[in-house]
Design an enzyme around this catalytic site. Structure first.
Site, mmCIF file in Angstrom:
data_model
loop_
_atom_site.group_PDB
_atom_site.id
_atom_site.type_symbol
_atom_site.label_atom_id
_atom_site.label_comp_id
_atom_site.label_asym_id
_atom_site.label_seq_id
_atom_site.Cartn_x
_atom_site.Cartn_y
_atom_site.Cartn_z
ATOM 1 N N ASP A 194 -5.349 17.921 -2.262
ATOM 2 C CA ASP A 194 -5.930 16.635 -1.889
ATOM 3 C C ASP A 194 -7.383 16.870 -1.518
ATOM 4 O O ASP A 194 -7.714 17.903 -0.895
ATOM 5 C CB ASP A 194 -5.171 16.022 -0.713
ATOM 6 C CG ASP A 194 -5.405 14.523 -0.587
ATOM 7 O OD1 ASP A 194 -4.440 13.758 -0.679
ATOM 8 O OD2 ASP A 194 -6.576 14.117 -0.401
ATOM 9 N N SER A 253 1.475 7.161 -10.248
ATOM 10 C CA SER A 253 0.345 6.689 -9.432
ATOM 11 C C SER A 253 -0.411 5.568 -10.129
ATOM 12 O O SER A 253 -0.106 4.390 -9.947
ATOM 13 C CB SER A 253 -0.583 7.857 -9.087
ATOM 14 O OG SER A 253 -1.041 8.505 -10.266
ATOM 15 N N GLU A 294 -1.525 -2.373 -19.185
ATOM 16 C CA GLU A 294 -0.166 -2.888 -19.016
ATOM 17 C C GLU A 294 -0.162 -4.388 -19.277
ATOM 18 O O GLU A 294 -1.105 -5.097 -18.922
ATOM 19 C CB GLU A 294 0.342 -2.598 -17.601
ATOM 20 C CG GLU A 294 0.461 -1.102 -17.303
ATOM 21 C CD GLU A 294 0.968 -0.822 -15.892
ATOM 22 O OE1 GLU A 294 1.213 -1.794 -15.134
ATOM 23 O OE2 GLU A 294 1.115 0.367 -15.534
ATOM 24 N N HIS A 305 6.389 0.576 -14.921
ATOM 25 C CA HIS A 305 5.740 0.394 -13.605
ATOM 26 C C HIS A 305 6.745 -0.138 -12.567
ATOM 27 O O HIS A 305 6.504 -1.153 -11.900
ATOM 28 C CB HIS A 305 4.554 -0.566 -13.713
ATOM 29 C CG HIS A 305 3.550 -0.371 -12.617
ATOM 30 N ND1 HIS A 305 2.217 -0.605 -12.772
ATOM 31 C CD2 HIS A 305 3.693 0.031 -11.321
ATOM 32 C CE1 HIS A 305 1.564 -0.364 -11.640
ATOM 33 N NE2 HIS A 305 2.460 0.032 -10.743
ATOM 34 N N ILE A 306 7.854 0.593 -12.413
ATOM 35 C CA ILE A 306 8.913 0.158 -11.500
ATOM 36 C C ILE A 306 9.105 1.127 -10.338
ATOM 37 O O ILE A 306 10.121 1.076 -9.652
ATOM 38 C CB ILE A 306 10.253 -0.018 -12.257
ATOM 39 C CG1 ILE A 306 10.640 1.283 -12.962
ATOM 40 C CG2 ILE A 306 10.176 -1.186 -13.228
ATOM 41 C CD1 ILE A 306 12.052 1.272 -13.524
ATOM 42 N N GLY A 366 7.950 1.303 -7.399
ATOM 43 C CA GLY A 366 8.200 0.637 -6.115
ATOM 44 C C GLY A 366 9.097 -0.571 -6.232
ATOM 45 O O GLY A 366 9.268 -1.311 -5.263
#
Length: 630
Positions: free
Chosen positions: A403, A461, A491, A513-514, A516
């Site tokens: 990071d 991400s 998308e 894109h699932i 979350g």
């Protein structure tokens, strides 16, 4: 100065209280009876027939009392229960009842025995309460009511109000037929249909005004109130099929909420956003300067997701629009998907499943491994990365992370000083970078060549962080033995056809894109973001705002609260306090927070204020936005 020219006539049941008192009494008296639910339902039906004028009130009353089987001793606990059932906005506006008690009357078809002690708490004396009275037998059983009382008759409220012969404008506030007929009979000037507790179509259709709460009634009449601007006048627009719990939470708090299942184009949103105070979106709605310029009343934006790149945060700040997001609510869902995908990929499950769907039985251990003992490299060690770190280590993996910020390691995770160090050592790499556009193509051809032969890559991400053509090449050459991709550079705005160069490549899991998108996550977001919105709108709190100075505020009960947003230039506070001093405002508390661009000051005041002070504060140089909260 008090307005002595008006008289206010309130109904009791379902207006001053949230319930019909006789229904509550029935629940008490029938406790333990085998047919309790049936009788209560019958009483409620009779109540509604009388309220809507379908049967005479006298008949309604007689039938209900005969079913009650009540005793005088039941009235004490009934009063106690009713005290807990005062309408929410009535309770919060006690000041109005105290100041205007001489002009307030209660005319009810209920009973003085339980109404008097309730309204006494609101400074309304018994002589201004007009209601029925019970009849008792020698053993104090309730056996009927005084039929000589005008309120025991059909349309008795009309005759009661006529006999009072009140001076000035008479306004009636109630929820039923017996209330609006007073205006129809010409003895009341206005009828307000009170819908906070129950919305009766007949009453609303025959009303001069519909009052979803007492704040609205007081606002229309410019009377003292708890809230400067009624919540029902605050318009909230929720887009992109935000979880219905968000709609429920905001509606229950009194706001006017509209829910649209899809995103809107810039042109559509420019038109739709006019007059909207609160906007709720997900990732597909773009809040551009053009949209924000059209948002003439926008106070706050709630992003029902983690990312905020779809929102021009700087422009929002310049317009005094506060933005909240949901940085934690769906992290567990993303982490669980990452764990599942790691196992699926390293076990080579996806190709075996595809083969079996095609009718091919291929039982083999070839290229099927355990994740225990493998090295997991986490790129981006934020909320998601740290949770993944903990779970992976619990499953026996060795965890490395990279990071750009100095992040504290969880458990035995090892920090890598460079991305190359992490790529060199990792069997599986999981990307959890933020939505900063500087991360575009963060993983490209060079990075794929630095990975171990046969490594696995997960991207849950942002779609733009991976160079897709380079990823396809790495998969085809065997540099990557598998991949899972949940996000894509481009998308679609709605469900339908989709094309990517990754389609058809073995051991590649593609999801739309699932990461979350679980019921639990969407429910948590639907609780978290509306709470932040309500805290800001109701009290001025900006804790966890992504684009604004953060202030945590105490709740004041006997004060007025002014919110002032301004450009962060020298001397603003002095000018604000100069205005307050000029109008002799006594400051109870003052809270200020600033960043490099804006200042946010909240002032609590302990006295009635001259409306001119509001105009003066709005005119303070460099003011961005000002509002009176309560």
């Amino acid at each position: 100065m008090l307005d002595v020219g008006r008289k206010y006539v309130f109904d009791f049941d379902s207006t001053l209280t949230r319930v019909e008192a006789l229904d509550v009494l029935a629940e008490m008296t029938l406790l333990g009876k085998a047919n309790r639910e049936q009788v209560i339902h019958e009483i409620q039906e009779i109540t509604n027939l009388g309220i809507d004028g379908e049967i005479s009130f006298t008949e309604s009353l007689e039938r209900r009392i005969s079913l009650l089987k009540a005793h005088k001793s039941h009235l004490v606990p009934l009063v106690q229960e009713l005290r807990q059932k005062i309408s929410k906005s009535i309770e919060s506006n006690k000041e109005f009842f105290e100041k205007y008690s001489e002009d307030i009357y209660v005319i009810s078809c209920g009973f003085k025995e339980f109404i008097d002690p309730i309204v006494k708490d609101y400074n309304i004396p018994s002589e201004r309460v007009f209601a029925n009275t019970f009849r008792f037998d020698e053993e104090e059983n309730i056996i009927g009511f005084d039929k000589e009382n005008v309120l025991a008759t059909h349309n008795g409220k009309i005759e009661c109000l006529r006999r009072l012969d009140l001076d000035g404008e008479v306004q009636v506030i109630g929820d039923g037929y017996s209330d609006y007929v007073m205006r129809e009979a010409g003895i009341a000037h206005k009828f307000f249909a009170y819908t906070e507790n129950v919305h009766r179509e007949k009453a609303a259709d025959n009303a001069d005004h519909v009052a979803p709460n007492l704040d609205e009634f007081l606002f229309i009449n410019d009377l003292p109130r708890n809230l400067s601007y009624p919540k029902n006048r605050i318009k909230i627009l929720l887009l992109e099929n935000v979880h219905p719990v968000a709609f429920d939470n905001l509606s229950k708090d009194g706001f006017s909420v509209e829910l649209i299942e899809h995103s809107l184009s810039e042109e559509e949103l420019v038109e739709k956003i006019k007059g909207v105070h609160v906007l709720g979106i997900r990732s597909k709605t773009k809040l551009t300067p053009k949209v924000l310029e059209a948002a003439n009343k926008l106070l706050v934006v709630g992003a029902f997701c983690i990312g905020t790149t779809q929102i021009d945060l700087d422009y929002c700040k310049k317009k005094g629009i506060v933005v909240f997001n949901a940085p934690y609510s769906n992290t567990r869902s993303v982490v669980e998907l990452a764990v599942g995908q790691m196992i699926m990929l390293i076990r080579n499950i996806f190709p075996r499943s595809t083969e079996l769907h095609q009718g091919i039985w291929n039982k083999t251990a070839s290229n099927s491994k355990e994740i225990r003992g493998k090295n997991l490299g986490i790129v981006g060690y934020g909320n998601i990365g740290k949770q993944l770190s903990v779970l992976a280590e619990a499953m026996g993996m060795r965890v490395y992370y990279y990071d750009i910020e100095d992040r504290l390691a969880m458990g035995n995770a090892v920090k890598c000083e460079t991305l190359e160090d992490l790529l060199n050592v990792s069997d599986i790499i999981s990307l959890h970078l933020d939505d900063n556009r500087s991360n575009a193509n963060f993983i490209g051809e060079r990075e794929f060549n630095q990975m171990r032969e046969g490594a696995i890559l997960l991207n849950l991400s942002r779609g733009f962080v991976v160079d897709i053509p380079a990823m396809v090449e790495a998969l085809k050459k065997g540099r990557l033995s598998g991949a899972a991709v949940d996000v894509f550079p481009e998308e679609p705005k709605s469900n339908g056809p989709f094309v990517t160069a990754l389609q058809g490549i073995p051991n590649v899991i593609l999801t739309p894109h699932i990461g979350g998108s679980t019921e639990e996550a969407q429910r948590d977001i639907a609780d978290f973001v509306p709470n932040k919105i309500m805290y800001y709108v109701n009290s001025g709190n900006t804790v966890d705002a992504v684009n604004f100075p953060n202030i945590r505020l105490p709740k004041q009960s006997n004060a007025h609260r002014f919110l002032h947003i301004h450009k962060n230039v020298p001397g603003i506070m002095a000018k604000i306090n100069e205005v307050l001093a000029k109008y002799e405002m006594n400051i109870v508390g003052q809270y200020l927070s600033t960043d490099s661009e804006v200042g946010y000051v909240i002032t609590d005041l302990d006295k009635e204020y001259n409306k001119e002070v509001v105009k003066a504060l709005k005119k303070v140089e460099n003011t961005i936005k000002f509002r009176v909260l309560y």
